[in-house]
Every structure is written in C-alpha cells, then in structure tokens.
Design a protein around this motif. Structure first.
Motif, PDB file in Angstrom:
ATOM      1  N   PRO A 252       0.812  -1.226   0.000  1.00 57.08           N
ATOM      2  CA  PRO A 252       0.000   0.000   0.000  1.00 57.08           C
ATOM      3  C   PRO A 252       0.842   1.270   0.000  1.00 57.08           C
ATOM      4  CG  PRO A 252       0.078  -0.951   2.202  1.00 57.08           C
ATOM      5  CD  PRO A 252       0.783  -1.927   1.299  1.00 57.08           C
ATOM      6  N   MET A 253       0.481   2.205  -0.882  1.00 57.08           N
ATOM      7  CA  MET A 253       1.117   3.526  -0.923  1.00 57.08           C
ATOM      8  C   MET A 253       0.319   4.404  -1.867  1.00 57.08           C
ATOM      9  SD  MET A 253       4.488   2.641  -3.232  1.00 57.08           S
ATOM     10  CE  MET A 253       4.612   0.987  -2.522  1.00 57.08           C
ATOM     11  N   PRO A 254       0.397   5.730  -1.737  1.00 55.45           N
ATOM     12  CA  PRO A 254      -0.298   6.621  -2.677  1.00 55.45           C
ATOM     13  C   PRO A 254       0.231   6.441  -4.092  1.00 55.45           C
ATOM     14  CG  PRO A 254       0.403   7.810  -0.698  1.00 55.45           C
ATOM     15  CD  PRO A 254       1.048   6.467  -0.636  1.00 55.45           C
ATOM     16  N   PRO A 255      -0.608   6.628  -5.110  1.00 57.41           N
ATOM     17  CA  PRO A 255      -0.192   6.402  -6.499  1.00 57.41           C
ATOM     18  C   PRO A 255       1.029   7.213  -6.922  1.00 57.41           C
ATOM     19  CG  PRO A 255      -2.572   6.633  -6.369  1.00 57.41           C
ATOM     20  CD  PRO A 255      -2.047   6.950  -5.008  1.00 57.41           C
ATOM     21  N   VAL A 256       1.101   8.488  -6.535  1.00 59.65           N
ATOM     22  CA  VAL A 256       2.254   9.305  -6.919  1.00 59.65           C
ATOM     23  C   VAL A 256       3.521   8.776  -6.264  1.00 59.65           C
ATOM     24  CG1 VAL A 256       3.318  11.591  -6.719  1.00 59.65           C
ATOM     25  CG2 VAL A 256       0.929  11.381  -7.422  1.00 59.65           C
TER      26      VAL A 256
END
Length: 312
Positions: A252-256
């Motif tokens: 899991p991580m933000p797309p950017v």
C-alpha cells in the motif's frame, strides 16, 4: 500513440538536451575541467541542498509514513546489488571488493543530477516530498551497506566507521534535508528578500545539475571490458524498476509515491559508485563506464518507464 510519445518527449528530451549541451561544451572545451569541478561542487554543495530545504520546509509531510514505499524501493535496490555482486564474482571472476563495487553501481541511483530534475518534471510539486524523503535515506543506507560489505572481509574497523559517519554527517544533501525537516517542524517561512534568494538559488539547481552531468560524461566516458558494464546497466535501468513496480502493485502507498519509487529506481547509475571505486582503487573503469553508459541508455529506458507509468 504518437500523442503519448510526444508528451513523453516533452518530459525527457529537455532534461537530456541540457545534459547534451554540457557534454558539447566539454567536448569543444568551451568549459574546462576546472570549471566542471566547480559547477559540480556548487550543485552538490549549495543549489540542490537549498532546493531540498525550500521544498521540505514549505511542503506538507504525510501524517503516517507509507512503509510499502520504503520496502518496495529498497527490496529492489538490494536485489540488484546482490545479483550484480554475485555475477561479478562468479561470472567475471572479480575480487571481493571489486564485486561489491559493481553491486553498488547497480543499486545506487543518480538521485541529484538526473533524479531530481526528471522526477520533478514528471510529477511536479506532488512528487517532491516522496522524492526528497527517499533521497534522505537512499545515500546513507546504500553507502553504509556497500562499505560494510567491502570492509567485511577484513573486519569493519572503528576508523572506517568514523570516516563513514563524518562523510554522512556533513553531506550537503543530507544537511539540506535535516534543515528542511526542522524548518517544517518550527513553521519556518521565508518572506521578502530571503525568499527571493532561496527561490533563485533553488531554480538554478536543475539546469546546473544537468549541465554538470554532461561535463562529467565527457570526462569519464566508456572504456575497458564492457561486459560487466552492460550487466550493471541492465540491472539498474530495467530489473530494478521492474522489481519496484511489481512491489508497488502489492504494497500500500499513494499512487504518486509509487510512480516516484519506480522512476527513482529507473535512474542511471550514481556517481557515488565511481567515487567508492576510486577510494579503494579497484573497479574504477567499470564503475565510471556504468555511470556514462547508463545515462546515455537512460534516454530510452526512462521514456519506456514513463510510458508504463502513464505519465505524460
């Protein structure tokens, strides 16, 4: 398809175009080696640290660290580090120290001279925080790992630990990161003339870094046995970002942040590998060739990864 390629060209070609101008200036002796050294010192010692300080002190840091981001990047980095080291030992018959330096060449990215300009151009201000946070830990982790691996054969001495600590404690890039973090915590905000000074210095970082890289490519060039150099370039430019891309789809991580991690991994070999080779007096030709050749090949491979990521 042509429209996508045109959009990607607008990201990649200006960056590598300035590198080409630097190379041409060195080739025609418009800029001397002395000036080249001075420009590199300015970029590394002043312009980029100020850019990092300004960005981090003015940006909103995440409330919680996306650990998947760190795990994805460094799993890929240490995987190619290990593969390159093993290939150097078993396939090319290199010594322990030279094999580690080749591994370090494959795992160490060119963060300052290519990574900062290109990733900021691709993702803008939104990509600045994940970029500079990764830079903050990238050099210390990779350099410590490489130094321990090299020194491990004869025992990691107190003198080596002290030298490593000093090189990291007074590294200008890391000082810019520390200052930016403190500025963010205390709520520092420049106004008036100080802000104009910071803005102008920060704006100079990208073009100066790229010109400096072009000058360096002319100096180092590509020479010697190209087989290990090609292996290093393949691992750095293709395998590392591929591994990171796969892990960003799982963790899991933000797309950017995921995009920054992959592009960071796709950067050419960093100059620190060459500096480490010089310190130990082995693998200098291979490491310098890897820096030069991976930078040239990066024009194509980075465009490919931008396409894969849907940037442009």
């Amino acid at each position: 398809m042509l429209g996508i390629l045109a959009d990607l060209a607008l990201i990649v070609l200006p960056v590598f175009g300035i590198v080409g101008l630097g190379y041409g200036a060195a080739k025609t002796k418009l800029i001397s080696d002395t000036a080249s050294d001075g420009l590199a010192e300015y970029v590394f010692g002043l312009a980029v640290p100020i850019l990092i300080f300004k960005t981090l002190s003015e940006s909103k840091l995440p409330d919680a660290q996306p650990w998947g981001y760190w795990i994805a990047y460094f799993t890929g980095a240490f995987a190619v580090f290990a593969i390159a080291t093993l290939v150097a030992r078993k396939v090319f018959g290199r010594s322990h120290t030279e094999a580690v330096i080749q591994g370090f060449s494959a795992g160490q990215a060119n963060t300052v001279f290519v990574g900062v300009p290109l990733i900021l151009k691709a993702y803008g201000e939104e990509g600045a925080v994940p970029l500079f946070l990764l830079i903050a830990v990238h050099l210390p982790i990779m350099l410590i790992a490489a130094t321990i691996a090299v020194e491990g054969g004869s025992g990691f001495s107190a003198a080596t630990a002290k030298r490593l600590f000093r090189s990291l404690a007074f590294n200008p890039i890391l000082l810019g990161i520390y200052a930016g973090g403190i500025g963010r915590v205390v709520g520092f905000e420049a106004h008036g003339v100080p802000k104009q000074v910071l803005d102008m210095m920060a704006a100079s970082a990208t073009p100066c870094a790229l010109v400096s890289l072009g000058l360096a490519l002319k100096r180092y060039g590509v020479s010697g046995d190209l087989r290990p150099t090609m292996v290093i370039c393949f691992l750095k430019l293709m395998v590392h970002p591929l591994l990171v891309l796969g892990l960003t789809r799982i963790l899991p991580m933000p797309p950017v942040w995921a995009g920054v991690a992959v592009l960071f991994a796709a950067m050419p070999c960093g100059i620190n590998a060459y500096l480490l080779a010089q310190r130990y007096g082995v693998g200098v030709g291979t490491s310098s060739s890897a820096v030069s050749l991976s930078t040239v090949l990066g024009l194509v491979t980075i465009t490919f990864w931008l396409y894969v990521l849907g940037v442009g």
